[in-house]
Scaffold this motif. Structure first.
Motif, PDB file in Angstrom:
ATOM      1  N   MET A   1       0.851  -1.195   0.000  1.00 15.59           N
ATOM      2  CA  MET A   1       0.000   0.000   0.000  1.00 15.59           C
ATOM      3  C   MET A   1       0.885   1.243   0.000  1.00 15.59           C
ATOM      4  SD  MET A   1      -3.083   0.912   2.642  1.00 15.59           S
ATOM      5  CE  MET A   1      -4.089   2.353   2.395  1.00 15.59           C
ATOM      6  N   ASP A   2       0.555   2.228  -0.849  1.00 10.87           N
ATOM      7  CA  ASP A   2       1.392   3.404  -0.974  1.00 10.87           C
ATOM      8  C   ASP A   2       1.303   4.296   0.255  1.00 10.87           C
ATOM      9  OD1 ASP A   2       2.109   2.570  -3.442  1.00 10.87           O
ATOM     10  OD2 ASP A   2       0.712   3.849  -4.531  1.00 10.87           O
ATOM     11  N   ILE A   3       2.428   4.891   0.596  1.00  6.46           N
ATOM     12  CA  ILE A   3       2.469   5.859   1.670  1.00  6.46           C
ATOM     13  C   ILE A   3       1.866   7.160   1.148  1.00  6.46           C
ATOM     14  CG2 ILE A   3       4.005   7.113   3.229  1.00  6.46           C
ATOM     15  CD1 ILE A   3       5.989   4.804   2.907  1.00  6.46           C
ATOM     16  N   ASP A   4       1.217   7.930   2.023  1.00 10.93           N
ATOM     17  CA  ASP A   4       0.512   9.128   1.598  1.00 10.93           C
ATOM     18  C   ASP A   4       1.491  10.287   1.386  1.00 10.93           C
ATOM     19  OD1 ASP A   4      -1.487  10.829   0.906  1.00 10.93           O
ATOM     20  OD2 ASP A   4      -2.060  11.310   2.974  1.00 10.93           O
ATOM     21  N   ILE A   5       2.279  10.203   0.322  1.00 14.64           N
ATOM     22  CA  ILE A   5       3.158  11.294  -0.070  1.00 14.64           C
ATOM     23  C   ILE A   5       2.962  11.523  -1.563  1.00 14.64           C
ATOM     24  CG2 ILE A   5       4.889  10.781   1.698  1.00 14.64           C
ATOM     25  CD1 ILE A   5       6.630   9.595  -0.536  1.00 14.64           C
ATOM     26  N   SER A   6       3.425  12.654  -2.029  1.00  9.57           N
ATOM     27  CA  SER A   6       3.273  12.963  -3.448  1.00  9.57           C
ATOM     28  C   SER A   6       4.418  12.358  -4.242  1.00  9.57           C
ATOM     29  CB  SER A   6       3.239  14.487  -3.653  1.00  9.57           C
ATOM     30  OG  SER A   6       4.527  15.033  -3.412  1.00  9.57           O
ATOM     31  N   PHE A   7       4.200  12.262  -5.540  1.00  9.95           N
ATOM     32  CA  PHE A   7       5.232  11.759  -6.431  1.00  9.95           C
ATOM     33  C   PHE A   7       6.455  12.683  -6.386  1.00  9.95           C
ATOM     34  CE2 PHE A   7       6.764  11.226 -10.980  1.00  9.95           C
ATOM     35  CZ  PHE A   7       7.346   9.986 -10.765  1.00  9.95           C
ATOM     36  N   ALA A   8       6.192  14.003  -6.336  1.00 11.63           N
ATOM     37  CA  ALA A   8       7.293  14.964  -6.263  1.00 11.63           C
ATOM     38  C   ALA A   8       8.106  14.769  -4.998  1.00 11.63           C
ATOM     39  CB  ALA A   8       6.742  16.392  -6.323  1.00 11.63           C
ATOM     40  N   GLU A   9       7.432  14.528  -3.886  1.00 13.51           N
ATOM     41  CA  GLU A   9       8.153  14.313  -2.626  1.00 13.51           C
ATOM     42  C   GLU A   9       8.988  13.040  -2.692  1.00 13.51           C
ATOM     43  OE1 GLU A   9       7.353  13.905   2.202  1.00 13.51           O
ATOM     44  OE2 GLU A   9       5.703  14.381   0.848  1.00 13.51           O
ATOM     45  N   ALA A  10       8.446  12.011  -3.335  1.00 11.32           N
ATOM     46  CA  ALA A  10       9.205  10.762  -3.473  1.00 11.32           C
ATOM     47  C   ALA A  10      10.457  10.976  -4.307  1.00 11.32           C
ATOM     48  CB  ALA A  10       8.321   9.684  -4.097  1.00 11.32           C
ATOM     49  N   VAL A  11      10.349  11.806  -5.347  1.00 20.21           N
ATOM     50  CA  VAL A  11      11.521  12.126  -6.161  1.00 20.21           C
ATOM     51  C   VAL A  11      12.571  12.833  -5.313  1.00 20.21           C
ATOM     52  CG1 VAL A  11      12.350  13.534  -8.100  1.00 20.21           C
ATOM     53  CG2 VAL A  11      10.215  12.236  -8.325  1.00 20.21           C
ATOM     54  N   LEU A  12      12.126  13.801  -4.513  1.00 19.65           N
ATOM     55  CA  LEU A  12      13.063  14.553  -3.675  1.00 19.65           C
ATOM     56  C   LEU A  12      13.692  13.674  -2.600  1.00 19.65           C
ATOM     57  CD1 LEU A  12      11.129  17.918  -3.281  1.00 19.65           C
ATOM     58  CD2 LEU A  12      13.268  17.547  -4.514  1.00 19.65           C
ATOM     59  N   ARG A  13      12.926  12.755  -2.040  1.00 23.39           N
ATOM     60  CA  ARG A  13      13.480  11.857  -1.022  1.00 23.39           C
ATOM     61  C   ARG A  13      14.573  10.980  -1.615  1.00 23.39           C
ATOM     62  NH1 ARG A  13       8.523   9.537   2.785  1.00 23.39           N
ATOM     63  NH2 ARG A  13       7.922  11.555   3.672  1.00 23.39           N
ATOM     64  N   ARG A  14      14.320  10.475  -2.821  1.00 20.58           N
ATOM     65  CA  ARG A  14      15.357   9.656  -3.447  1.00 20.58           C
ATOM     66  C   ARG A  14      16.608  10.486  -3.720  1.00 20.58           C
ATOM     67  NH1 ARG A  14      15.002   5.745  -8.823  1.00 20.58           N
ATOM     68  NH2 ARG A  14      17.205   5.192  -8.835  1.00 20.58           N
ATOM     69  N   GLY A  15      16.397  11.706  -4.185  1.00 18.84           N
ATOM     70  CA  GLY A  15      17.531  12.578  -4.450  1.00 18.84           C
ATOM     71  C   GLY A  15      18.321  12.899  -3.205  1.00 18.84           C
ATOM     72  N   ALA A  16      17.603  13.127  -2.084  1.00 14.06           N
ATOM     73  CA  ALA A  16      18.288  13.428  -0.833  1.00 14.06           C
ATOM     74  C   ALA A  16      19.131  12.243  -0.373  1.00 14.06           C
ATOM     75  CB  ALA A  16      17.261  13.794   0.242  1.00 14.06           C
ATOM     76  N   ALA A  17      18.598  11.034  -0.553  1.00  7.90           N
ATOM     77  CA  ALA A  17      19.362   9.838  -0.184  1.00  7.90           C
ATOM     78  C   ALA A  17      20.614   9.710  -1.039  1.00  7.90           C
ATOM     79  CB  ALA A  17      18.480   8.597  -0.327  1.00  7.90           C
ATOM     80  N   LEU A  18      20.505  10.075  -2.317  1.00 10.77           N
ATOM     81  CA  LEU A  18      21.660  10.009  -3.204  1.00 10.77           C
ATOM     82  C   LEU A  18      22.705  11.050  -2.839  1.00 10.77           C
ATOM     83  CD1 LEU A  18      19.812   9.435  -6.590  1.00 10.77           C
ATOM     84  CD2 LEU A  18      21.380   7.835  -5.491  1.00 10.77           C
ATOM     85  N   LEU A  19      22.252  12.212  -2.353  1.00 10.89           N
ATOM     86  CA  LEU A  19      23.198  13.246  -1.943  1.00 10.89           C
ATOM     87  C   LEU A  19      24.016  12.793  -0.735  1.00 10.89           C
ATOM     88  CD1 LEU A  19      21.203  16.591  -2.242  1.00 10.89           C
ATOM     89  CD2 LEU A  19      23.082  15.813  -3.671  1.00 10.89           C
ATOM     90  N   GLU A  20      23.386  12.010   0.134  1.00 10.57           N
ATOM     91  CA  GLU A  20      24.081  11.525   1.319  1.00 10.57           C
ATOM     92  C   GLU A  20      25.018  10.368   0.997  1.00 10.57           C
ATOM     93  OE1 GLU A  20      21.079  10.498   4.108  1.00 10.57           O
ATOM     94  OE2 GLU A  20      20.449  12.580   4.449  1.00 10.57           O
TER      95      GLU A  20
END
Length: 219
Positions: A1-20
């Motif tokens: 079941m999908d977490i209640d976040i937006s597609f844009a937020e999911a993109v940013l979360r992945r990007g933040a993980a890559l920055l780290e």
């Protein structure tokens, strides 16, 4: 079941993980490169403005959809007037036609201090378990609104009468570049339309005081 976040937020979360992670972690995967670019813009050139269809500013998306239905000859002048005050902005909306069922993120970045020069990235995908999954590899469109305006000034009324003249003027001001790791080839028409829709959203927002609207989110 999908977490209640937006597609844009999911993109940013992945990007933040890559920055780290290590710099090489993004590799040449176009989506990972895009996600990292957006997260970097949020971290270093904040604010990164996020506006979503279905949010608190429906007039922006309604007007952009209305203009997108007009012939290019009728809307090319507004594209030449496209400006962006922020270093980066993301527009999120539902796909239509062959992209129905997908969520679209149109990311616009200013590579320089000029508000009329934009890099446009499109991410097409879905949310699965809170993770963004890309269904169409992204590419980059470099758009120079000032160059378009100069060309329109040279062509005069011919642009409003001739679709060929309007298309030629737009082609002179824009270039689609494959992102690293993305094989160059024919650009699907549905994806190409999304670039112009992204710029239409930006031009609508820049007009009529919409540039001062409060975003649904920022990073």
């Amino acid at each position: 079941m999908d977490i209640d976040i937006s597609f844009a937020e999911a993109v940013l979360r992945r990007g933040a993980a890559l920055l780290e992670a290590e710099a090489e972690a993004a590799g040449t995967d176009p989506f990972a490169v895009l996600a990292r670019l957006m997260a970097a813009a949020a971290a270093t050139d904040a604010p990164l403005v996020v506006l979503s269809e279905g949010g608190s500013h429906p007039a922006l998306f309604d007007e952009a959809n209305r203009r997108a239905a007009e012939p290019l000859t009728a809307r090319i002048a507004s594209l030449a007037a496209t400006r962006q005050g922020e270093r980066a902005a993301m527009y999120e909306f539902d796909g239509s036609g062959p992209l129905t069922g997908n969520r679209i993120v149109a990311a616009l970045l200013r590579p320089e201090e000029r508000s009329d020069l934009l890099h446009v990235y499109i991410a097409v995908g879905r949310l699965r378990g809170g993770e963004a999954q890309i269904t169409v590899p992204p590419a980059l469109l470099r758009f120079d609104a000032a160059a378009l305006g100069q060309t329109l000034g040279l062509l005069g009324d011919a642009v409003s009468r001739s679709a060929n003249a309007a298309t030629a003027a737009l082609a002179h001001a824009a270039a689609i570049l494959p992102m690293e790791g993305h094989e160059e080839g024919g650009m699907p028409a549905a994806l190409l339309d999304l670039y112009w829709h992204a710029l239409t959203l930006a031009s609508v927002r820049a007009a009529g005081g919409l540039a001062t609207m409060m975003p649904e989110g920022s990073a």
